[in-house]
Design a protein around this motif. Structure first.
Motif, PDB file in Angstrom:
ATOM      1  N   ALA A 173       0.935  -1.012   0.196  1.00 49.13           N
ATOM      2  CA  ALA A 173       0.111   0.132   0.011  1.00 49.13           C
ATOM      3  C   ALA A 173       0.795   1.265   0.124  1.00 49.13           C
ATOM      4  CB  ALA A 173      -0.941   0.135   1.195  1.00 49.13           C
ATOM      5  N   LEU A 174       2.266   1.078   0.370  1.00 39.84           N
ATOM      6  CA  LEU A 174       2.902   2.332   0.510  1.00 39.84           C
ATOM      7  C   LEU A 174       3.141   3.297  -0.821  1.00 39.84           C
ATOM      8  CD1 LEU A 174       4.784   3.923   2.392  1.00 39.84           C
ATOM      9  CD2 LEU A 174       6.834   2.572   1.757  1.00 39.84           C
ATOM     10  N   PRO A 175       3.424   2.694  -2.106  1.00 43.65           N
ATOM     11  CA  PRO A 175       3.481   3.559  -3.326  1.00 43.65           C
ATOM     12  C   PRO A 175       2.229   4.039  -3.640  1.00 43.65           C
ATOM     13  CG  PRO A 175       4.817   1.377  -3.573  1.00 43.65           C
ATOM     14  CD  PRO A 175       4.087   1.165  -2.097  1.00 43.65           C
ATOM     15  N   VAL A 176       1.337   3.527  -3.576  1.00 41.06           N
ATOM     16  CA  VAL A 176      -0.214   3.773  -3.628  1.00 41.06           C
ATOM     17  C   VAL A 176      -0.495   5.062  -2.984  1.00 41.06           C
ATOM     18  CG1 VAL A 176      -2.608   3.267  -4.148  1.00 41.06           C
ATOM     19  CG2 VAL A 176      -0.759   1.758  -4.508  1.00 41.06           C
TER      20      VAL A 176
ATOM     21  N   ASN B   1      12.106   6.110   1.482  1.00 38.85           N
ATOM     22  CA  ASN B   1      12.995   4.759   1.459  1.00 38.85           C
ATOM     23  C   ASN B   1      14.149   5.100   2.262  1.00 38.85           C
ATOM     24  OD1 ASN B   1      12.955   2.373   0.066  1.00 38.85           O
ATOM     25  ND2 ASN B   1      13.747   3.148  -1.934  1.00 38.85           N
ATOM     26  N   THR B   2      14.609   6.369   2.218  1.00 37.40           N
ATOM     27  CA  THR B   2      15.748   6.646   3.052  1.00 37.40           C
ATOM     28  C   THR B   2      15.626   6.420   4.534  1.00 37.40           C
ATOM     29  OG1 THR B   2      16.897   8.382   1.548  1.00 37.40           O
ATOM     30  CG2 THR B   2      17.563   8.468   3.697  1.00 37.40           C
TER      31      THR B   2
ATOM     32  N   ILE C  84      -1.072  11.068  -1.831  1.00 35.56           N
ATOM     33  CA  ILE C  84      -0.710  12.420  -1.231  1.00 35.56           C
ATOM     34  C   ILE C  84      -0.023  13.240  -2.076  1.00 35.56           C
ATOM     35  CG2 ILE C  84       0.799  13.089   0.809  1.00 35.56           C
ATOM     36  CD1 ILE C  84      -0.148  10.371   2.231  1.00 35.56           C
ATOM     37  N   ALA C  85       0.885  13.049  -2.837  1.00 37.86           N
ATOM     38  CA  ALA C  85       1.683  13.923  -3.588  1.00 37.86           C
ATOM     39  C   ALA C  85       1.919  13.400  -4.852  1.00 37.86           C
ATOM     40  CB  ALA C  85       3.157  13.978  -2.687  1.00 37.86           C
ATOM     41  N   PRO C  86       1.033  13.472  -5.784  1.00 42.52           N
ATOM     42  CA  PRO C  86       1.087  13.219  -6.952  1.00 42.52           C
ATOM     43  C   PRO C  86       2.251  13.689  -7.877  1.00 42.52           C
ATOM     44  CG  PRO C  86      -0.977  14.346  -6.919  1.00 42.52           C
ATOM     45  CD  PRO C  86      -0.312  14.141  -5.607  1.00 42.52           C
TER      46      PRO C  86
ATOM     47  N   GLY D  93       8.076  10.835  -6.577  1.00 44.87           N
ATOM     48  CA  GLY D  93       9.253  10.240  -6.605  1.00 44.87           C
ATOM     49  C   GLY D  93      10.178  10.794  -5.655  1.00 44.87           C
ATOM     50  N   ALA D  94      10.104  12.121  -5.271  1.00 43.94           N
ATOM     51  CA  ALA D  94      10.873  12.840  -4.197  1.00 43.94           C
ATOM     52  C   ALA D  94      10.531  12.272  -2.818  1.00 43.94           C
ATOM     53  CB  ALA D  94      10.879  14.038  -4.424  1.00 43.94           C
TER      54      ALA D  94
END
Length: 107
Positions: free
Chosen positions: A34-37, A55-56, A42-44, A48-49
């Motif tokens: 569910a994380l990437p979706v 991820n960091t 939230i921030a379309p 990526g950023a």
């Protein structure tokens, strides 16, 4: 996940512990899916950023979590303490997400 981690703390059989750990890892996979979706919701424009920052943070958590587990195990000499601590942190995260998370765009 939380209940299986707590239960594995008190089990004595190998097969039971193995099944409980598989349940814990399997239930964690639902959150990972569910994380990437959620980031896209939230921030379309900046997904990526935002994903890079998350991820960091995840990588840092892996380093700090391993160190903390070793520290707890060294001083308590009990895997039950390590698993119960992990379950408490997971429960806290689930509670915060349930209370405050939203899919509304922020950015």
């Amino acid at each position: 996940m939380v209940s299986s981690l707590v239960l594995v703390s008190f089990t004595t059989g190998y097969n039971t512990a193995l099944v409980l750990m598989v349940i814990a890892a399997g239930s964690q996979a639902f959150a990972n899916g569910a994380l990437p979706v959620n980031i896209q919701d939230i921030a379309p424009k900046h997904a990526g950023a935002v994903f890079g920052v998350l991820n960091t943070v995840g990588a840092l958590q892996g380093f700090i979590g391993s160190y903390a587990a070793g520290y707890i195990l060294h001083y308590s000499e009990s895997w039950a303490t390590v698993f119960c601590s992990t379950a408490a942190i997971a429960f806290f995260g689930w509670t915060m997400f349930t209370c405050f998370a939203s899919g509304k765009p922020i950015l």
